[in-house]
Each structure stands twice: as structure tokens, then as C-alpha cells.
Design a protein around this motif. Sequence first.
Motif, PDB file in Angstrom:
ATOM      1  N   GLY A 231      45.336  33.161  40.491  1.00  0.00           N
ATOM      2  CA  GLY A 231      45.072  34.108  39.405  1.00  0.00           C
ATOM      3  C   GLY A 231      46.363  34.646  38.834  1.00  0.00           C
ATOM      4  O   GLY A 231      47.128  35.327  39.519  1.00  0.00           O
ATOM      5  N   GLY A 232      46.604  34.326  37.560  1.00  0.00           N
ATOM      6  CA  GLY A 232      47.847  34.782  36.911  1.00  0.00           C
ATOM      7  C   GLY A 232      47.574  35.914  35.936  1.00  0.00           C
ATOM      8  O   GLY A 232      47.973  35.873  34.782  1.00  0.00           O
ATOM      9  N   GLY A 233      46.865  36.952  36.406  1.00  0.00           N
ATOM     10  CA  GLY A 233      46.570  38.097  35.548  1.00  0.00           C
ATOM     11  C   GLY A 233      47.643  39.167  35.681  1.00  0.00           C
ATOM     12  O   GLY A 233      48.811  38.882  35.983  1.00  0.00           O
TER      13      GLY A 233
ATOM     14  N   GLU B  12      40.641  25.695  38.039  1.00  0.00           N
ATOM     15  CA  GLU B  12      39.879  26.775  38.672  1.00  0.00           C
ATOM     16  C   GLU B  12      39.757  26.521  40.171  1.00  0.00           C
ATOM     17  O   GLU B  12      39.332  25.433  40.588  1.00  0.00           O
ATOM     18  CB  GLU B  12      38.491  26.852  38.035  1.00  0.00           C
ATOM     19  N   VAL B  13      40.109  27.508  40.965  1.00  0.00           N
ATOM     20  CA  VAL B  13      39.950  27.370  42.412  1.00  0.00           C
ATOM     21  C   VAL B  13      38.463  27.488  42.726  1.00  0.00           C
ATOM     22  O   VAL B  13      37.805  28.468  42.359  1.00  0.00           O
ATOM     23  CB  VAL B  13      40.777  28.443  43.162  1.00  0.00           C
ATOM     24  N   THR B  14      37.926  26.455  43.375  1.00  0.00           N
ATOM     25  CA  THR B  14      36.478  26.426  43.610  1.00  0.00           C
ATOM     26  C   THR B  14      36.113  26.689  45.066  1.00  0.00           C
ATOM     27  O   THR B  14      34.987  27.056  45.372  1.00  0.00           O
ATOM     28  CB  THR B  14      35.897  25.059  43.182  1.00  0.00           C
ATOM     29  N   ALA B  15      37.066  26.462  45.972  1.00  0.00           N
ATOM     30  CA  ALA B  15      36.775  26.706  47.390  1.00  0.00           C
ATOM     31  C   ALA B  15      38.083  26.911  48.152  1.00  0.00           C
ATOM     32  O   ALA B  15      39.145  26.429  47.730  1.00  0.00           O
ATOM     33  CB  ALA B  15      36.022  25.513  47.975  1.00  0.00           C
TER      34      ALA B  15
ATOM     35  N   VAL C  46      47.702  34.430  48.253  1.00  0.00           N
ATOM     36  CA  VAL C  46      47.433  35.737  47.639  1.00  0.00           C
ATOM     37  C   VAL C  46      46.300  35.564  46.634  1.00  0.00           C
ATOM     38  O   VAL C  46      46.420  34.769  45.689  1.00  0.00           O
ATOM     39  CB  VAL C  46      48.686  36.302  46.928  1.00  0.00           C
ATOM     40  N   LEU C  47      45.212  36.277  46.845  1.00  0.00           N
ATOM     41  CA  LEU C  47      44.079  36.210  45.924  1.00  0.00           C
ATOM     42  C   LEU C  47      44.241  37.303  44.875  1.00  0.00           C
ATOM     43  O   LEU C  47      44.322  38.492  45.198  1.00  0.00           O
ATOM     44  CB  LEU C  47      42.766  36.393  46.696  1.00  0.00           C
ATOM     45  N   ALA C  48      44.336  36.877  43.619  1.00  0.00           N
ATOM     46  CA  ALA C  48      44.532  37.835  42.518  1.00  0.00           C
ATOM     47  C   ALA C  48      43.668  37.370  41.354  1.00  0.00           C
ATOM     48  O   ALA C  48      44.104  37.356  40.209  1.00  0.00           O
ATOM     49  CB  ALA C  48      46.012  37.878  42.133  1.00  0.00           C
ATOM     50  N   PHE C  49      42.415  36.964  41.693  1.00  0.00           N
ATOM     51  CA  PHE C  49      41.574  36.368  40.646  1.00  0.00           C
ATOM     52  C   PHE C  49      40.715  37.372  39.891  1.00  0.00           C
ATOM     53  O   PHE C  49      39.791  36.999  39.164  1.00  0.00           O
ATOM     54  CB  PHE C  49      40.739  35.186  41.165  1.00  0.00           C
ATOM     55  N   GLY C  50      41.037  38.664  40.000  1.00  0.00           N
ATOM     56  CA  GLY C  50      40.402  39.674  39.155  1.00  0.00           C
ATOM     57  C   GLY C  50      38.929  39.892  39.450  1.00  0.00           C
ATOM     58  O   GLY C  50      38.433  39.579  40.537  1.00  0.00           O
ATOM     59  N   ALA C  51      38.239  40.440  38.447  1.00  0.00           N
ATOM     60  CA  ALA C  51      36.820  40.777  38.610  1.00  0.00           C
ATOM     61  C   ALA C  51      36.046  40.239  37.406  1.00  0.00           C
ATOM     62  O   ALA C  51      36.638  39.797  36.422  1.00  0.00           O
ATOM     63  CB  ALA C  51      36.670  42.289  38.705  1.00  0.00           C
ATOM     64  N   VAL C  52      34.736  40.287  37.521  1.00  0.00           N
ATOM     65  CA  VAL C  52      33.880  39.857  36.402  1.00  0.00           C
ATOM     66  C   VAL C  52      32.914  40.993  36.065  1.00  0.00           C
ATOM     67  O   VAL C  52      32.753  41.947  36.841  1.00  0.00           O
ATOM     68  CB  VAL C  52      33.082  38.570  36.758  1.00  0.00           C
TER      69      VAL C  52
END
Length: 434
Positions: free
Chosen positions: A8-10, A79-82, A115-121
Motif C-alpha cells: 500500500g503506497g498511500g 493487488e496483494v490477494t493473499a 508492513v501492511l499499509a493498505f488503508g481502509a474501505v
Amino acid sequence: MQTIVIVGGGAGGLELATRLGNGLGKQGRARIVLVDRWPTHFWKPLLHAVASGKLDPQVHQVQYSAQAAEHHFQFVCGEVTAIDRQAHCIDIGPYCGEDGVEVLPRRTLHYDKLVLAFGAVTNFFNIPGAAEHSLTLDSVQQAEIFRKRFLGSCMAASSHGAYGNQAQAVVNIVIVGGGATGVELAAELNHTVQTLARYNVHSLDPARDVRISIIERGERMLPPLHPALSKRAARHLRGLGVDVCTDTTVARVEADAVIDSTGRRHASDITMWAAGVEGPAIATTLGLPLNRLKQIVVTPGLQTEMDADIFAIGDCASHVCPVRGAAVPPRAQVAHQQAMFLAEVLSRPGQSGLPNFHYRDYGSLVSLGPSKAVGVLAGSMTGREVLVGGLTARLLYRLMYHKHVMSLHGFMRMAAETLSHWIRTKVTPPVKLH
Ligand SMILES: Cc1cc2nc3c(=O)[nH]c(=O)nc-3n(C[C@H](O)[C@H](O)[C@H](O)COP(=O)(O)OP(=O)(O)OC[C@H]3O[C@@H](n4cnc5c(N)ncnc54)[C@H](O)[C@@H]3O)c2cc1C
């Protein structure tokens, strides 16, 4: 050499990749890899300005590959799927171009630290019809869909009756959620309508042809902010002709209306759902503890609770502030501070014991259109809470974005970009029309 992968590049992830690249990557002490599902970064707090047509997202986008080349990290698009925690691998789905043709195949990437930085929905809170009939502001693509639909409806309304056009005479926009996103979008849309009427869509009458409403469940707008600011924001919006409905709970959403719990029907040609966020679906597949909003629970050092090799930052993480005992809010300010903290921590591997992350709240600012904002500067900055409004608040609001650009590119480039954007606003139409 260890591999640090950031997903996640946010607001948080891109800053972290840039900082780690400038340090560990440049010194050849670690391989830094950033993965994002899109090839470009856009700072999410500006999405309401894209949706209203005020900002051209292409002008404000950062190309990950270029940033990676300049700051000594690698960029992988997809997209990271797993995530396989045992094997220390992530699966990246195929990347397809706009025409749907596969550009990059499915891939697997090894990590030592993740590092998980994939934000929210967007969180639809299981309200019937909300996901099917509402638009959201989760990405540039969604903001662009809203903008095109909004402009199309305004054009149709302005030519109602001409050339035998049977289009609806009035455009009804309903925004669900009276938080910062809803308030900023309503104010910006109002300004766009005025602009369209003056420059582009000649027979559009803003007061007659466009109706904007905000529906808020709480008893006031901007619930987390000081009540005085809520009052100011509501007064300002009402002055612009926005229908502000507080104490109103949405029961269901239909294709052409939002129905509240009293049965009242709010006619809606375009419904924008801006009522809250939750962790994305992938968070639920990791086997890591989550909070009730599906955010990944992290330790005071931002490590995930069950896996010391995985960290989480930003909107996808649930970090409880040890002093206040409450979770830090999903904000760019938090993502930025967590990126700075983790860049320090990961740059000193082998150090015994992780330090704790401490969030410093510098306050909140909410834009009320091109020349106004309201907000509060928190105690950690001024010694006591200070309410700000008008042009001063608007200038401070703008500074937030400049600070983000500076953290990615440095002062000189930020200054050059600010100047070039300013010149651009003088030579291009005030609203993006195509
Ligand atoms: C309209 C709007 C206005 C806002 N205004 C403000 C404000 O004024 N002040 C403030 O502090 N905050 C504001 N926010 C909140 C702020 O934008 C977020 O808190 C912040 O962007 C969170 O940063 P992040 O790095 O956690 O996630 P994001 O910035 O959302 O970035 C997540 C990244 O992960 C990528 N991604 C997601 N899933 C995957 C996957 N499976 N594989 C690969 N990549 C993936 C996405 O493409 C994205 O690039 C606003 C938000 C919105 C929507």
C-alpha cells in the motif's frame, strides 16, 4: 540482505518506502519493496476536490516507479490477494491495463519484514441498498465516476426542455455522513455548481436546478470536533443552500432515493456514501486479531499481535493510544506519524525491544470551500485547544498537503510544484469538464 515489503503506497506506505529507501536502500543494507494495486499515488484527503471537478488528479499524482528510482526502493504494481505468513510470501494478482488486457501475471514475493499499509474501505454498515446504489470516495477512480455523473446531470438539467430533452429538471445529490468528507464535498460541489453556471453551463440556475443534502445520524455535523465548529459548518452549509439533516438515520438506499428511519424519502439522483470506514476484505484473511471495524490490532510498537515480522500502519491498523485508552483515528496525520516512527524502528534492526509509538494530535481542519475552513489546533501544538476559521484555517488546511508533498520530495520540489499548480489554475478552466 533482508527484504522489507510495504503493501500500500498511500499516505503512510509511500512515505515509509521513501524514508527507508533514502536510508537502508541507499546504503545497500536492505531491499525495500513497495507494492500497490495502482501505478500512481494520490493523497486521499484531496479526493473530494477531484469528485467536484476542482482538481485534476493527474496533476497531483506521484508515479510510484519514478519515486522508487529517485529514492532507492523497488516498486511492484499489482493487488496483494493473499499473505502466507508461514512461508513469508505475499501473492500479487495479475495487473491489467485499462483495456483489461493482462500486463503483468500473478506473482509471489518473499519478505523478511512486512508492513501492511493498505488503508481502509467504505463501511456501509449493512444498510440495505447502500453498496448497490451509492458511490464512494475510496479512490481516484471512484471520485472520477462521481464527477462525470455529477457534471452530466448538471448539463442535462441545464438543457431541460431544450431540443426536446426530457431529462430531469433538478439534480438531487444526497451525501450520507456529516463528517469531514461529507461536509467538504458538499461545500466544494456547491462551488462547482456556481462555477458551472457562470462559465460553462450557461442556463444552469444553482438555486433552482441542483439540490444538495447531507444526512447525519448524530445530533450535529462533524461529530468528533468541537460543537462550536459543528455549528459554524452547519450554518455555512445552510447559507449555501445545502439541506442539512442531523439526527437522521438512513434505513435503506434505493436507485433514486435515500429512505430514513422515519420513512421520509430523500430524492437522490446521485448518492455519495461517506459515513465511515472499515478494514478491507484482505485483512480478514490473515488470521491476525482484528477490531470490530476489521482493522488489524497492533501492539504499542505497531507490530501485529501474533506475528512479530508483520507491522501495520495507517487506516488498516487499530492502535490504542496508551495515554488516552482510545484508538487513534483513521487520519493522514496518524499514517504520516506512524510512517516516520516505523522508518526509525526498521532502520535499526537488531535493537532489543521495540519503542512505543506515541500519537501527537495537532488538531483537525475541515475545508468549507475555496476560501474557508474551520478547525481546531490541538493542545500539543499551542498548549491549549484553539478554534480557527475563515481564511487562516483554509491556509493551514492547504499546508497539510504541502507538508505531505515535502515529506515525499523535499522543500524545493514542493515549492516548485506549488508554484506550477498555482500558474495552472490561472490558465485552465476552474472545473475539470471532460
Ligand atoms: C475524502 C477524504 C478526505 C479526507 N480528509 C482528511 C483530512 O483532512 N485530514 C486527515 O488527516 N485525513 C483525511 N482523510 C483520511 C486519510 O486520507 C486517511 O486516513 C489516510 O489516507 C490513510 O493513509 P493509509 O496510508 O493508511 O491508506 P491510504 O492512503 O488509503 O492508502 C492505501 C493504499 O493501499 C493500496 N492498496 C489497498 N489495498 C491493496 C492491496 N490489496 N494490494 C496493493 N495495494 C493496495 C491503495 O491503492 C492505496 O494506495 C480523508 C479521507 C478521505 C477519503
